[in-house]
Write an enzyme that holds these catalytic residues in place. Structure first.
Site, short mmCIF file in Angstrom:
data_model
loop_
_atom_site.label_atom_id
_atom_site.label_comp_id
_atom_site.label_asym_id
_atom_site.label_seq_id
_atom_site.Cartn_x
_atom_site.Cartn_y
_atom_site.Cartn_z
N CYS A 1 -4.02 -12.81 3.84
CA CYS A 1 -2.67 -13.04 3.32
C CYS A 1 -2.06 -11.75 2.78
CB CYS A 1 -2.69 -14.11 2.23
SG CYS A 1 -3.08 -15.74 2.87
N CYS B 1 0.51 4.92 5.46
CA CYS B 1 0.70 3.47 5.56
C CYS B 1 0.62 2.90 4.14
CB CYS B 1 -0.33 2.83 6.48
SG CYS B 1 -2.00 2.94 5.85
#
Lengths: 559, 110
Positions: free
Chosen positions: A315, A498
């Site tokens: 998640c 990132c």
């Protein structure tokens, strides 16, 4: 009120503005308990109203005397103030308990219901009140409520699934609710993990969940297990329960929870959710036993082999919508009630058919139409290593820890894919951009939706999914952006960033693997060739934007 | 329904969920006209469909996220008209007009 803490003076002070409506509510509630005015004669009605006024006056009186004591205690300093607070809390509880209780009509409780002795009443008065709305359903009834009261349910994982499941099962009045989780509450949990509040961030999930659940229903016995469940511990723990809910979030726990449920003969409700979708299965129901192998199927019957680690998305990575996982947790609670109170045992239950035992996978997809679907599954595998007559997984193999579930699921994904000289810190990168002579470009490989939440000024977004899908095409896209910007000409050094410093390494490695990326003798560096243009492959930023926020710019969104 | 091989293409609906849609242009539902027979004249069964999808529909180069060892990778359920393909003959199931084939990737989040 956050803690619903009516027993402290602070709590009472908070509800002061609502006091008139609260008093009205309590007064009418009391009236309801007493059967309403209509059933009473004139004298009794007058007595009732007098009694209500008396209650309200006693509360006001209490607040007044608390206020006086509070002012005196505060004037004496913090120690005395704390001492007073504790004393006051205790006294407030006593007062409020009397306040909320209906007045007894007789002299002793045994005269309350003269025709029904204490021994024939199977639930307490407060239980009838609490569970009345579900007990009048033919699916539950008194017998069903008694079954729930006897039931012991274990919830493994107190996240987005475990929170709503626990809330509804506590509300339904199960006897024992066991809760397992080793995690603490974080801000990123709050949009979906409905048992926690902002004030609980940093504290144990088990502790906070039990705290709030007790406020919801104090009749349930709560058992907390503030540790990470392991295969070794699972069998022992499952033995003490009737039903298990798998609300965890990783393939390894999915497999060993299923194995332990099979070995201990407990039905297992399994659900999962990611992004906008959820899945649910009722496993090992009825439980497999020796010589009875045609019964329920297990997780391994559906997924004999685990998904490759690269395809497993959490998640945290993929995202999750609160109501999506909430729907799945709520469905789990409903399936639990159905197992604990089987309708086939109800006299008037004509609703079940043999088809109801067909193995099914329920899927919910918020943005699809229809959103809910039920798919028929094959069910039990004759050669299942966990639940068939050919099973090889034993209690001993689980308890000894000889089964390596982490290895079975493909091991931990390690992200040390680059050499040290291919990486640099956020601070080094910032220095290079501010003081370097040659042109540098920063390529942010997060998905566009994340890039749009916040990014470093001047960075270029080439999503990792594009790089993975087609590295060559994504580099053409990058080159187009660079060449359209006059300052980023041929010779620009490309650095990669990132969110946490994992995908950027994989991106850089994929680019290095391109045929048109090669070692440049003079520069002793890798260069990416595009027609006449050369781009120098720079470094990956260690720790990603998370590190950049800590080391360089704290204003970067911490999402 | 006729069992005779048809010359016409077979219209079917293919759906992807559980994140698989990300490999197929982020599109959940695809209406396809599947050739009525395979490369070597073999019937248009689900094994053929899986290869066909991989070669003709999937733009993503990460083929291993969908196919491993010539069939769908572990962790993907194939449902033919909402039933597990293993109930329908697995990859030998011959596709019929208007079949719905759903590929579901298992989720782990919670």
């Amino acid at each position: 009120m956050e803690e619903a803490d009516l027993y402290s003076i602070e709590g009472l002070l908070q509800i002061l503005p609502d006091l008139p409506s609260l008093l009205h509510h309590v007064s009418s509630k009391r009236l309801k308990m007493d059967g309403g005015y209509t059933e009473l004669d004139n004298d009794q009605q007058i007595e009732q109203v007098k009694s209500h006024i008396q209650t309200i006056e006693s509360i006001v009186h209490k607040l007044k005397s608390d206020l006086t004591e509070m002012e005196a205690a505060h004037a004496k300093g913090p120690a005395e103030s704390e001492n007073w607070r504790q004393q006051s809390e205790k006294r407030s509880k006593e007062v409020l308990d009397t306040w909320m209780k209906p007045p007894s009509r007789g002299e002793s409780p045994s005269q309350e219901e003269p025709n029904q002795g204490e021994s024939t009443r199977r639930l307490s008065q407060s239980e009838y009140q609490k569970y009345g709305r579900q007990m009048i359903m033919p699916e539950i009834g008194l017998e069903g409520q008694l079954k729930l009261k006897k039931a012991k349910v274990l919830i493994v994982g107190l996240g987005g699934l475990g929170c709503p499941a626990a809330a509804y099962l506590a509300g339904a009045g199960v006897g024992v609710l066991g809760l397992v989780d080793d995690d603490t509450v974080s801000h990123s949990n709050l949009h979906r993990q409905i048992l926690y509040v902002e004030g609980g961030v940093g504290l144990s999930k088990v502790g906070r969940a039990i705290h709030i659940l007790r406020h919801m229903n104090s009749s349930v016995h709560y058992e907390g297990y503030d540790y990470r469940l392991t295969p070794e511990k699972a069998v022992d723990l499952f033995r003490d329960y009737d039903l298990i809910l798998d609300c965890t979030d990783h393939p390894t726990s999915r497999y060993f929870i299923s194995d332990a449920a099979v070995l201990t003969g407990k039905p297992l409700i399994h659900a999962s959710a990611l992004r906008t979708e959820g899945q649910l299965m009722v496993l090992n129901n009825p439980p497999s036993r020796e010589g009875n192998n045609d019964e329920g199927y297990c997780y391994r019957c559906v997924y004999p082999k685990p998904s490759p680690p690269a395809s497993v998305v959490t998640c945290g990575e993929g995202g999750i919508l609160g109501p999506v996982v909430g729907v799945m947790g709520t469905l789990m609670a409903m399936e639990a009630i159905k197992i604990l109170v089987p309708t086939t045992q109800q006299a008037d239950a004509q609703v079940t058919s043999p088809d109801d035992h067909q193995p099914r996978l329920i899927t919910y997809s918020a943005y699809s139409s229809p959103s809910f679907r039920a798919h028929r599954l094959k069910g039990k595998r004759k050669d299942c290593v966990a639940c068939s007559s050919a099973a090889t997984i034993t209690r001993e193999s689980l308890e000894s820890g000889s089964l390596d579930y982490v290895a079975f699921c493909g091991g931990r994904v390690t992200y040390d894919v680059l050499k040290d000289n291919q990486r640099m810190s956020a601070r080094q990168c910032k220095y290079l951009f501010d003081h370097g002579k040659d042109p540098h470009a920063l390529v942010d490989v997060r998905e566009k939706v994340q890039f749009d939440i916040g990014h470093i000024d001047g960075s270029i977004n080439i999503p990792f999914s594009d790089i993975s899908r087609d590295t060559d095409a994504s580099m053409n896209q990058l080159e187009n952006i660079l060449s359209s910007d006059g300052t980023m000409c041929s010779g620009t050094t490309l650095h990669f960033i990132c969110r946490y410093g994992n995908d950027s390494q994989l991106a850089l490695r994929k680019i290095l693997e391109l045929p048109r990326c090669r070692a440049h003798k003079d520069m002793a560096k890798y260069v990416l060739c595009h027609g006449d243009n050369l781009y120098i492959i720079g470094r990956d930023i260690i720790g990603g934007l998370d590190a950049w926020r800590r080391e360089v710019d704290e204003d970067l969104p911490d999402y | 329904m006729s069992t005779e091989p048809s010359k016409a293409d077979v219209p079917i609906v293919v759906e992807f969920t559980g994140g698989l849609e990300l490999l197929f242009s982020n599109q959940r539902k695809h209406r396809l006209l599947l050739p009525s027979s395979g490369e070597k004249g073999q019937p248009a069964n689900t094994a053929f469909l899986v290869r066909y999808l991989c070669e003709n529909v999937m733009k993503d180069k990460r083929k291993e996220m969908f196919i491993i060892d010539g069939t769908v990778r572990p962790g993907i359920l194939v449902l033919i008209n909402d039933a597990d393909w293993e109930l329908e003959g697995g990859d030998q199931y011959e596709l019929k007009k208007n079949d719905n084939i759903l590929f579901v990737s298992t989720l782990h989040g919670g």
